[in-house]
Design an enzyme around this catalytic site. Structure first.
Site, PDB file in Angstrom:
ATOM      1  N   TYR A 180       1.681   4.999  -0.256  1.00 55.76           N
ATOM      2  CA  TYR A 180       1.058   6.309  -0.072  1.00 55.76           C
ATOM      3  C   TYR A 180       2.122   7.277   0.432  1.00 55.76           C
ATOM      4  CZ  TYR A 180      -3.191   9.170   0.573  1.00 55.76           C
ATOM      5  OH  TYR A 180      -4.178  10.121   0.462  1.00 55.76           O
ATOM      6  N   LYS A 202      -1.388  -1.095  -4.236  1.00 57.33           N
ATOM      7  CA  LYS A 202      -2.312   0.028  -4.326  1.00 57.33           C
ATOM      8  C   LYS A 202      -1.435   1.270  -4.310  1.00 57.33           C
ATOM      9  CE  LYS A 202      -5.767   2.853  -2.090  1.00 57.33           C
ATOM     10  NZ  LYS A 202      -6.511   3.201  -0.860  1.00 57.33           N
ATOM     11  N   ASP A 203      -1.351   1.966  -5.452  1.00 55.98           N
ATOM     12  CA  ASP A 203      -0.408   3.059  -5.613  1.00 55.98           C
ATOM     13  C   ASP A 203      -1.153   4.386  -5.544  1.00 55.98           C
ATOM     14  OD1 ASP A 203       2.145   4.033  -5.937  1.00 55.98           O
ATOM     15  OD2 ASP A 203       2.064   4.023  -8.126  1.00 55.98           O
ATOM     16  N   TYR A 206       0.877  -1.171   0.000  1.00 54.42           N
ATOM     17  CA  TYR A 206       0.000   0.000   0.000  1.00 54.42           C
ATOM     18  C   TYR A 206       0.911   1.216   0.000  1.00 54.42           C
ATOM     19  CZ  TYR A 206      -3.676   3.263   1.546  1.00 54.42           C
ATOM     20  OH  TYR A 206      -4.550   4.320   1.658  1.00 54.42           O
TER      21      TYR A 206
END
Length: 280
Positions: A124, A151-152, A122
């Site tokens: 972020y 998840k970029d 993930y």
């Protein structure tokens, strides 16, 4: 889709959480991403995250469970819980707050978590301070890490595409709600975006029928996000479920304070004006 965590006062509202997850899946959301940023994940205790795991245990193949934290032992234990409940996979934010962590430690962190079960990075960097980019993902794989995707959450489609260039069979999901259309047009595997909580039909339509709905739906979502940001995005997400989906998905918990009734009504009027404009 990064599902909200509903609160009633300062406690997780089990009934609203289960109802929200069920309704999203009924409306053709493929997967529920639990305890992410929009689910207030970093603010949840270990016990609260185990509660969420139990609350969605009846949808085992459709859950990605976010386990990352500053306590690796807790992350590993949460990954074990996710595996025992037959969740699709876990995800993990990198260690955050502490600066200067070498890349090799990031690699070890993900290698340890993914030794338990399939794991998504993930990424972020705006909030965590670390960019777990495609080169680092490749190093995790080279060290035996069982990472299956990312998840970029960056405003850079090229950054997302680099994972595809360097890693075979790697699932790449766009994070920002403003990039749902970019994800579809560039052949990514989908989007894990907050707008799916409230603009669910528009979100699904962008991904399923890009040519017909992509441009107009993305424009509407972008305008709604701009409006909501003036009221406080994290609280507005909950209000927008009531406004656009017609049911109550609870509220955030302090220090994220829900909108007062007057502000929520103003938000509603502005959002309705956007919808009316694009229906012409």
């Amino acid at each position: 889709m990064p599902v909200l965590t509903p609160f009633n006062g300062r406690q997780i509202d089990e009934e609203k959480f289960r109802n929200h997850c069920r309704r999203l899946l009924d409306d053709h959301v493929d997967m529920i991403f639990v305890a992410g940023t929009n689910g207030m994940g970093p603010s949840l205790s270990f016990q609260e995250r185990t509660q969420l795991a139990e609350y969605c245990s009846d949808i085992p193949g459709k859950v990605i469970f976010q386990v990352g934290s500053l306590n690796l032992e807790e992350s590993i234990e949460l990954a074990k819980i996710a595996k025992n409940k037959n969740f699709y996979a876990v995800a993990a934010i990198p260690p955050y707050y502490f600066g200067g962590i070498p890349d090799e430690w990031i690699v070890r962190y993900y290698t340890e978590i993914s030794s338990i079960t399939d794991t998504f990075i993930y990424n972020y960097p705006k909030f965590t301070g670390y960019d777990v980019n495609a080169k680092i993902a490749l190093e995790i794989r080279r060290h035996g890490g069982n990472i299956i995707g990312v998840k970029d959450t960056v405003n850079d489609i090229d950054h997302m595409m680099r994972y595809k260039y360097l890693l075979d069979d790697f699932m790449v999901f766009s994070g920002p709600s403003t990039y749902i259309l970019y994800a579809a047009l560039n052949g990514l595997d989908g989007a894990v975006a907050a707008a799916g909580n409230y603009a669910t039909r528009m979100f699904v339509e962008i991904l399923e029928d890009t040519a017909r709905f992509g441009r107009i739906n993305q424009m509407v979502i972008n305008e709604i996000i701009d409006i909501a940001s003036r009221y406080g995005q994290w609280a507005s997400n909950y209000s927008l479920v009531r406004i656009l989906r017609g049911y109550d998905a609870g509220n955030p918990r302090p220090p994220f304070y829900p909108l007062d009734p007057e502000s929520e009504e103003k938000l509603k009027r502005e959002v309705q004006a956007v919808l009316k404009k694009y229906r012409k």
